[in-house]
Design an enzyme around this catalytic site. Sequence first.
Site, short mmCIF file in Angstrom:
data_model
loop_
_atom_site.label_atom_id
_atom_site.label_comp_id
_atom_site.label_asym_id
_atom_site.label_seq_id
_atom_site.Cartn_x
_atom_site.Cartn_y
_atom_site.Cartn_z
N ASP A 112 1.04 -7.78 2.16
CA ASP A 112 1.18 -6.33 1.95
C ASP A 112 2.65 -5.94 1.88
OD1 ASP A 112 0.83 -3.62 1.81
OD2 ASP A 112 -0.53 -3.47 3.51
N SER B 77 3.94 2.20 8.42
CA SER B 77 3.66 1.25 7.35
C SER B 77 4.95 0.94 6.60
CB SER B 77 2.64 1.82 6.37
OG SER B 77 1.38 1.90 6.96
N HIS C 55 0.82 -1.21 0.00
CA HIS C 55 0.00 0.00 0.00
C HIS C 55 0.85 1.26 0.00
CE1 HIS C 55 0.09 -0.21 4.58
NE2 HIS C 55 0.23 1.08 4.39
#
Length: 759
Positions: free
Chosen positions: A221, A659, A85
């Site tokens: 991810d 992230s 992402h």
Amino acid sequence: MLKRLLIVAVLMATSLSSFADEGMWLPLHIERLYNRDLQKLGLQLTPEEIYSVNHSSLKDAIVSLGGFCTGEMISDQGLMLTNHHCAFGSIQSHSTVDHDYLQDGFWAKTKDDELPNEGLYARFLVRMEDVTKKVSDVLNDKMTAQERGAAIAKISKQLADEAAEGTHYDANVKPFFNGNEFYLFVYETFRDVRLVGAPPSSIGKFGGDTDNWMWPRHTGDFSMFRVYMAPDGKPAKFSKENIPYRPKHHLPVSLDGVREGDFAMIMGFPGSTDRYLTSFGIDLALSKSNEAMIKIMDTRLSTLKKFMNAEQAVRIKYASKYASLSNYWKYLIGQTKGLKRLNVYQQKLDIEKNFDNWVKADPNREKIYGDVLPDYEAAYKGLDAVEIPFRYAAFVSRLMELNGFSGKFARLQATLAEEKPDEEKIAKLTASLKAQAEEFYKNYDERADKAVYEALVKLYYTKIDAKDRPALFEALKAGGFSEEGKKTNEDFKKLTNYVYDNTIFANKDKLFAFLDAPKAGVIENDPVVKGKEAMTAVYMRFVGPYREAYGKLNTSNRLFVKGLREMNPDKLYYPNANSTMRFTYGTVGSYSPADAVHYNYYTTLNGVMQKEDATNPEFVVPAKLKQLYEAKDYGQYADEKGELVVAFLSNNDITGGNSGSPVINGKGHIIGTAFDGNWEAMSGDIAFEPELQRTISVDIRYTLFIIDKYAGAGHLIEEMTLIKGQRDDKKACEFCKGKKCKKCKKKRKKAKKSKKSKK
């Protein structure tokens, strides 16, 4: 998480010794924690091996990626790992209907195949320094909030300029503890960052919005970039002459996996937390702010989704925009539920009551801190009166896509309006605007945007009192829409049709025709510009009250945090996240989110297959992945049970910006990549919840499996330093959780005898 969020000692007064997993700590201060908790939990590195200015250390492998995510060096050839992402915008920008990398994935077979990304950078921390005294020396208690802010800005710039002078580094000074401490950060920034690999969204976004923030999770991810430098080793813009960056340190990759109780440390660049927020702030969020933001975002998202589901080209164009907004939308929903369910408001009230009692117990303290809580109350009273119309004026306008785009034409309009317009300047401006327009229209669909505009205008009109509505409706009454009377859906449609039929911005051909022969007044009188100006006028009406309130809040926040630390001198406090490098540590572990519910600490590929739903785009499983699963062809990436672990949990304290951060074991090897938090603790940016808060990470073995077995990109595996057979299987002490604990020897003997007697 493309998690650019705007987004505690529990709660602000919890000591480190209470919950070792809470806190986002500056690496500069790691020695304060080393003997106290880190070694007990299983860290085998020295402080110097984690943060050092003079020698290579873990910090040199940690990357601030674009200022919105974290990445990490995993080879000596500049190979960087981060989240899928985090790369979503890059993947989308290179995707077309013919080459849909979002759907199919992308893998560069050679370095020549790697894709450049304009504007994306990789920033490495060179050093940090406590400059609190240098900043404090130019401040005094007689300064107003404005004077204090100006003095801080001036000395901060001076210190940053001095640190960067004569180097190719950049530097800044940031405040900590709400303006009670200040630190200087020096960075080296590389601007040639190329996309190397990314799995298809059916792996990298498996579960989509449904599983976002949820556990159990089965999302791969991750994605990969490569950082490049000039031949002389310095940062440079994209060039074919550039060579792969040689990091001072890269993370070895562990194949040993994780078990419950294993030490886990995360390093990265968390974006923003607000753990010293008071009960007044909680009340405003719950009663007004969050609900307004959620409704506005939901209106845009639900409208776009219809067009994205109907057409592949539109899906590609809006994929990145949708994912980013959707992430924040769901986050706010979860935060609201968490704040209510965990009764954070009352917890904050209890802290403020203790603070108030402490202040009133000493006349000298009353002189310094006596006005803190009353000033909070007054400031939030002012905010409460304008919160809803301010939020709508600011956020609705921002989510109207043409509003932002039309703002790029202000300089051209001003130049055209001059008495004697400079033709050469106009030519340069129009050429630049054409280039920007090419980029804008690549990810723009007029039909979808028109529907969003209509929906947002209707929402704005129906949710805001007439006195607080913008003059948008009056300004555009030529479209058949005015303030008088109750409006119908047909009225909103008629207004929108007028705007899009008469603007030059919604259509590329129309805009380029204007730029080929620009005329004065066209931009100024454009209905999009008129509407934006009307909303801006409303926004500006509330800026004054907002600034006044936040001026009071800045002073109250600084004094409140200063007082808390003075009130609890034996506690170790950590500052709010502010996009500077932090480390957080804890252990791998499960949790119980509700009565009679317990979640295991890891998921496997079995769960991916159990969730498969060919009719739902969020749960489609690629055919090749199913083949590998059915053959149990996991290679060296399976665990000791023969399972392929996909994701795992740890109790590390992270937020947006983390992230892509590496999860590192006690030996300094990467074991996973952090990508999300859990739904039950969505209020964690305001109040850390030790029993519930968990970090969700991709197991590094699943990442390697996808690269190697699924994508056939084994050449990337060959770059890495793989580690196997180095697990430390000493069981953690059940009393203190330390793996080298001697103090609990008697307790363990007693427990052992008790077990024998029961038998």
